[in-house]
Design a protein around this motif. Structure first.
Motif, PDB file in Angstrom:
ATOM      1  N   PHE A 132       0.808  -1.214   0.000  1.00 58.09           N
ATOM      2  CA  PHE A 132       0.000   0.000   0.000  1.00 58.09           C
ATOM      3  C   PHE A 132       0.848   1.274   0.000  1.00 58.09           C
ATOM      4  CE2 PHE A 132      -2.866  -3.098   2.189  1.00 58.09           C
ATOM      5  CZ  PHE A 132      -3.835  -3.143   1.201  1.00 58.09           C
ATOM      6  N   LEU A 175       1.108   3.378  -3.249  1.00 57.91           N
ATOM      7  CA  LEU A 175      -0.052   4.015  -3.876  1.00 57.91           C
ATOM      8  C   LEU A 175       0.204   5.510  -4.080  1.00 57.91           C
ATOM      9  CD1 LEU A 175      -2.974   2.346  -1.871  1.00 57.91           C
ATOM     10  CD2 LEU A 175      -2.370   1.949  -4.261  1.00 57.91           C
ATOM     11  N   ARG A 233      -3.450  -5.159  -9.230  1.00 53.26           N
ATOM     12  CA  ARG A 233      -3.529  -3.766  -9.699  1.00 53.26           C
ATOM     13  C   ARG A 233      -4.942  -3.222  -9.500  1.00 53.26           C
ATOM     14  NH1 ARG A 233      -5.464  -1.094 -13.720  1.00 53.26           N
ATOM     15  NH2 ARG A 233      -6.209  -2.995 -14.750  1.00 53.26           N
ATOM     16  N   LEU A 261      -5.633  -2.549  -5.762  1.00 51.33           N
ATOM     17  CA  LEU A 261      -4.965  -1.345  -5.280  1.00 51.33           C
ATOM     18  C   LEU A 261      -5.648  -0.089  -5.807  1.00 51.33           C
ATOM     19  CD1 LEU A 261      -1.221  -2.415  -5.528  1.00 51.33           C
ATOM     20  CD2 LEU A 261      -2.626  -2.218  -3.474  1.00 51.33           C
ATOM     21  N   GLU A 262      -6.155  -0.127  -7.024  1.00 54.90           N
ATOM     22  CA  GLU A 262      -6.897   1.021  -7.563  1.00 54.90           C
ATOM     23  C   GLU A 262      -8.154   1.279  -6.740  1.00 54.90           C
ATOM     24  OE1 GLU A 262      -7.747   0.404 -11.664  1.00 54.90           O
ATOM     25  OE2 GLU A 262      -5.693   0.814 -12.330  1.00 54.90           O
ATOM     26  N   SER A 275      -7.143   2.820  -3.459  1.00 53.60           N
ATOM     27  CA  SER A 275      -6.745   4.212  -3.712  1.00 53.60           C
ATOM     28  C   SER A 275      -7.969   5.100  -3.870  1.00 53.60           C
ATOM     29  CB  SER A 275      -5.868   4.281  -4.966  1.00 53.60           C
ATOM     30  OG  SER A 275      -5.463   5.608  -5.232  1.00 53.60           O
TER      31      SER A 275
END
Length: 333
Positions: free
Chosen positions: A2, A5, A93, A96-97, A100
């Motif tokens: 993390f 990010l 990916r 994590l998007e 975020s």
């Protein structure tokens, strides 16, 4: 993972539920990521405590448990995102998007949880404009609805025993929840023939009318609740104050100078006793009784919130529990 990010978040880690709750108490956490398989307290217990005590924190479940019943239980707690542990770089990916996106959102943001928070109107418009053929499954707590699309046209909807336009209007009135796109599993009879723009316009008009009525009803309900509390204080000898807190933030209180501050204390006490109950395997928390030189207290946890009754110190401690239960029964009746 993390730390890389774009938001550059500060990351805190915990090895069990109580440890995680302690971190939430002292650090300005925006997003809480939790597994379901945890020692001492399982993930569902931890999430229940977090949603009760820290309602402003975004919650994410990252787990290897893939079960539709578990997923429904997680979303019924108000979790923002349920994600199976990534098995490849692309899934990582995407995850994590999503995290975020949650970090960028203000705590007041509400909407429907899926890939990221969106309004249900946005989701439906997107499915229509992309000529989707499939089923949009929407859950709102214990409620579930489905909207069928055929090449971008809405052909049917179903929820709570309703079908067609009636069901569509009910689903579109939900302000938050979770959604997912399912493949078409059977031939669906067409019950809706209007264009999606016309459906959304009619739904918006109906919601405006409903909101106007709801505003008047809320004001009336608040006054009714206050009158009910005043009646309770008049009917029970020794009551000094009554405070009722619900999970949606509604607070009714009589005899309390600073209700919001007091609610924070009540939530903290209830949470700490819930954690203690799990640790010593004492079962669910029923009530809390406090005896002091100035006044006595009875606290009864609700499914989401609590009712707290303050008693004059002359009321015997052994009677506070039973009397507080009677006050609760009268309030719920």
């Amino acid at each position: 993972m993390f730390e890389a990010l774009p938001n550059a978040p500060v990351v805190y880690t915990a090895t069990n539920g109580p440890q995680a709750i302690k971190i939430l108490e002292v650090e300005p956490i925006k997003v809480f990521v939790c597994d379901l398989m945890l020692p001492r307290m399982d993930g569902l217990q931890v999430l229940s405590v977090v949603k009760h005590r820290f309602p402003h924190v975004r919650t994410v479940v990252l787990t290897s448990v893939v079960d539709e019943e578990i997923r429904s239980r997680v979303y019924s707690l108000g979790v923002d995102l349920f994600w199976q542990k990534p098995s490849n770089e692309e899934e990582l990916r995407m995850f994590l998007e999503c995290v975020s996106s949650l970090l960028d959102q203000s705590v007041e943001t509400s909407g429907f949880r899926g890939v990221q928070n969106k309004s249900l109107v946005d989701i439906i418009q997107l499915e229509c404009l992309t000529q989707t053929t499939g089923i949009l499954k929407v859950t709102n707590g214990p409620l579930e609805g489905k909207i069928w699309f055929q090449q971008g046209e809405i052909i049917d909807a179903e929820t709570e025993g309703m079908f067609g336009e009636e069901a569509f209007k009910r689903i579109i009135s939900w302000k938050e929840g979770a959604f997912e796109i399912l493949p078409v599993d059977e031939a669906r009879p067409r019950r809706i023939r209007k264009a999606f723009n016309a459906l959304l316009l009619e739904a918006a008009q109906a919601l405006d009318e409903k909101n106007q009525v709801a505003s008047a009803e809320v004001a009336e309900a608040k006054q009714t609740a206050r009158n009910k509390l005043l009646e309770l204080i008049g009917d029970f000898n020794g009551i000094e104050f009554v405070l009722v807190q619900r999970g949606n933030g509604v607070v009714e209180a009589v005899g309390v100078d600073n209700p919001q501050r007091f609610v924070g204390w009540v939530n903290q006490v209830v949470t700490e006793f819930q954690v203690l109950g799990v640790q010593i395997q004492a079962g669910p928390l029923r009530e809390i009784v406090g005896v002091g030189p100035q006044r006595n207290l009875g606290v009864i946890p609700l499914e989401s919130g609590a009712i707290c009754v303050g008693w004059h110190f002359n009321v015997p401690g052994e009677e506070v529990r039973e009397l507080s239960r009677k006050v609760f029964a009268r309030w719920e009746s």
